[in-house]
Write a protein that holds these residues in place. Sequence first.
Motif, mmCIF file in Angstrom:
data_model
loop_
_atom_site.group_PDB
_atom_site.id
_atom_site.type_symbol
_atom_site.label_atom_id
_atom_site.label_comp_id
_atom_site.label_asym_id
_atom_site.label_seq_id
_atom_site.Cartn_x
_atom_site.Cartn_y
_atom_site.Cartn_z
ATOM 1 N N PRO A 1 -3.002 -30.142 -6.175
ATOM 2 C CA PRO A 1 -2.138 -30.920 -7.077
ATOM 3 C C PRO A 1 -2.603 -30.883 -8.540
ATOM 4 C CG PRO A 1 -3.539 -32.384 -5.786
ATOM 5 C CD PRO A 1 -3.748 -30.999 -5.236
ATOM 6 N N ARG A 2 -1.703 -30.498 -9.423
ATOM 7 C CA ARG A 2 -2.055 -30.423 -10.842
ATOM 8 C C ARG A 2 -2.388 -31.796 -11.413
ATOM 9 N NH1 ARG A 2 -0.689 -29.769 -16.350
ATOM 10 N NH2 ARG A 2 1.128 -31.085 -16.173
ATOM 11 N N HIS A 3 -1.849 -32.825 -10.774
ATOM 12 C CA HIS A 3 -2.060 -34.164 -11.319
ATOM 13 C C HIS A 3 -3.304 -34.852 -10.784
ATOM 14 C CE1 HIS A 3 1.623 -34.074 -13.559
ATOM 15 N NE2 HIS A 3 2.202 -33.546 -12.507
ATOM 16 N N ALA A 4 -4.146 -34.115 -10.077
ATOM 17 C CA ALA A 4 -5.398 -34.720 -9.607
ATOM 18 C C ALA A 4 -6.167 -35.272 -10.817
ATOM 19 C CB ALA A 4 -6.232 -33.670 -8.877
ATOM 20 N N GLU A 5 -6.599 -36.505 -10.714
ATOM 21 C CA GLU A 5 -7.211 -37.150 -11.876
ATOM 22 C C GLU A 5 -8.624 -36.631 -12.128
ATOM 23 O OE1 GLU A 5 -7.065 -41.236 -10.642
ATOM 24 O OE2 GLU A 5 -8.887 -41.057 -9.428
ATOM 25 N N GLN A 6 -9.141 -36.892 -13.314
ATOM 26 C CA GLN A 6 -10.518 -36.550 -13.641
ATOM 27 C C GLN A 6 -11.439 -37.180 -12.598
ATOM 28 O OE1 GLN A 6 -11.175 -34.561 -16.472
ATOM 29 N NE2 GLN A 6 -8.954 -34.436 -16.330
ATOM 30 N N GLY A 7 -12.388 -36.397 -12.098
ATOM 31 C CA GLY A 7 -13.332 -36.945 -11.131
ATOM 32 C C GLY A 7 -12.883 -36.815 -9.692
ATOM 33 N N THR A 8 -11.705 -36.274 -9.435
ATOM 34 C CA THR A 8 -11.279 -36.038 -8.044
ATOM 35 C C THR A 8 -12.361 -35.204 -7.351
ATOM 36 O OG1 THR A 8 -8.941 -36.091 -8.645
ATOM 37 C CG2 THR A 8 -9.508 -34.960 -6.589
ATOM 38 N N PRO A 9 -12.823 -35.655 -6.181
ATOM 39 C CA PRO A 9 -13.985 -34.989 -5.581
ATOM 40 C C PRO A 9 -13.686 -33.631 -4.943
ATOM 41 C CG PRO A 9 -13.245 -36.805 -4.190
ATOM 42 C CD PRO A 9 -12.409 -36.860 -5.433
#
Length: 359
Positions: free
Chosen positions: A278-286
Motif C-alpha cells: 500500500p502506497r499509503h503505509a504511514e511512516q514507521g510501518t514495520p
Amino acid sequence: MRLAIAEINLQALAHNLAQVKRFAPGCKVMAVLKANAYGHGLVKIAQYLNDADAFAVARIDEALALRAGGLTKPIVLLEGFFHQDDLPILLANNFQTIIHDENQLATLENTSLDAPIACWLKVNTGMHRLGIAPSQFESFYSRLKASQNARDDIKLMTHFSCADDINDEKTAQQIALFNSLADGKNEQHCLANSAGIIAWPKGHGEWIRPGLMLYGVSPMLNGVGQQHGLEPVMRLTTRVIAIRDVDADQCVGYGGRWHSDKPTKLAVVAMGYGDGYPRHAEQGTPVVIKSQRYGIVGSVAMDMITVDIGDNRDNIKVGDEVIMWGPELPVEEIAQCATTIPYELLCNITPRVSYEYQE
Ligand SMILES: *Cc1c(COP(=O)(O)O)cnc(C)c1O
C-alpha cells in the motif's frame, strides 16, 4: 535472486479450514475464493480445500477458471448470473446461482432449460447491497418453488453488514429478521461470513461462507493481535537491494516526505505499490529483517521502499530477506498502518509477485 515472493503455506490453509469447522461444528462450508482466492491463487487454493463442501466466487469467469483447473465441487455465484445466455453455462458447469432481484427471477422463469439450476434466494436484512426486500420473500420463494428451472430445494441466504463488530446490535437484528422469514420454510440457511462464524454462533445456519479466515487473517474490527486459532497463509517477502548512508537533515524519497534528523543507514527494499504494497503505509510501518522490526521511511514508490536501519547493528546486507507481512508480522497490522483492511492488501498483490506454494 528472486525478489517479491508470496509464500503460500498450504498446511496453514488446511489448518484454518479445520478451525472454521471447530467454530461451526456440523455446518457445511462454502469456501469463498473470489478475487483470486483473496490474492492467494484461485486454483491452487481450491485444490487444497478438499474438505470444503462447495466453493463460492463473485463472477462466472472465476467459476469457469476453477472448472478449467479441474475442480469439480459445486460452485456458488455470489452475485448470481447477469444475462439469459449465462444460464446454459451455469447448467453445463454445475454452477449454483444466487437470486437477488426480479430481473434474475423473471429471466430464470422465462428461459427454456434442459434441467433445473440450484438456487439460493438472497434476502436483504439490512446490508442494502444485494438481496430482495423481506416483503418480497414469500412471492419470490413461491415463484422459485413453482419454477421448473429451479431445483426443488431453495436455499435461503442473507449477508451481515456489521458482524465484525461484536458490540453492534445490527447483526442480531439481521439474524432475527432472517429467521422470521426463513423459519417456516423447510430449507437450508446460510448467513455467516468469517466474522459471523467467529462471533455470531446464532447466525451459523446449515451453511457458512468463510473467506478471510481461511487465509488465516482476522476479520474482526480491531483484529490486530486476534488470531482465533488461525495461521496466516501468506508470507510476502522481498530482498534488500542496497544499503546507504544518509547524513543528518536529508529529505528521502519522492516529495522528500521523510527527513533524517541524524545520520543513519537506510536499507532499500525491492517492494512497492507495483507489487501491491500500500502506497499509503504511514511512516514507521514495520517490516521484519533478521527477526527484527524496522520502520519504513519516505514514500512507498512503485518498486522500492526505504527502511531506516539506524546504525545497522544487525549487520543487514544486500540480499537479506525482508518480510512485509506474514506469520511474523500480521497483515492486520500493516492494514492498520495503511488505514485499510487486510482484505484489500491481500487482493492487491500484483502479477509481478511470484508465488511459491509450500505443501
Ligand atoms: C466475500 C463474501 C463472503 C466472505 O466474507 P469474509 O468476510 O471474507 O469471510 C461471504 N459472503 C458474501 C456474500 C461475500 O460477498
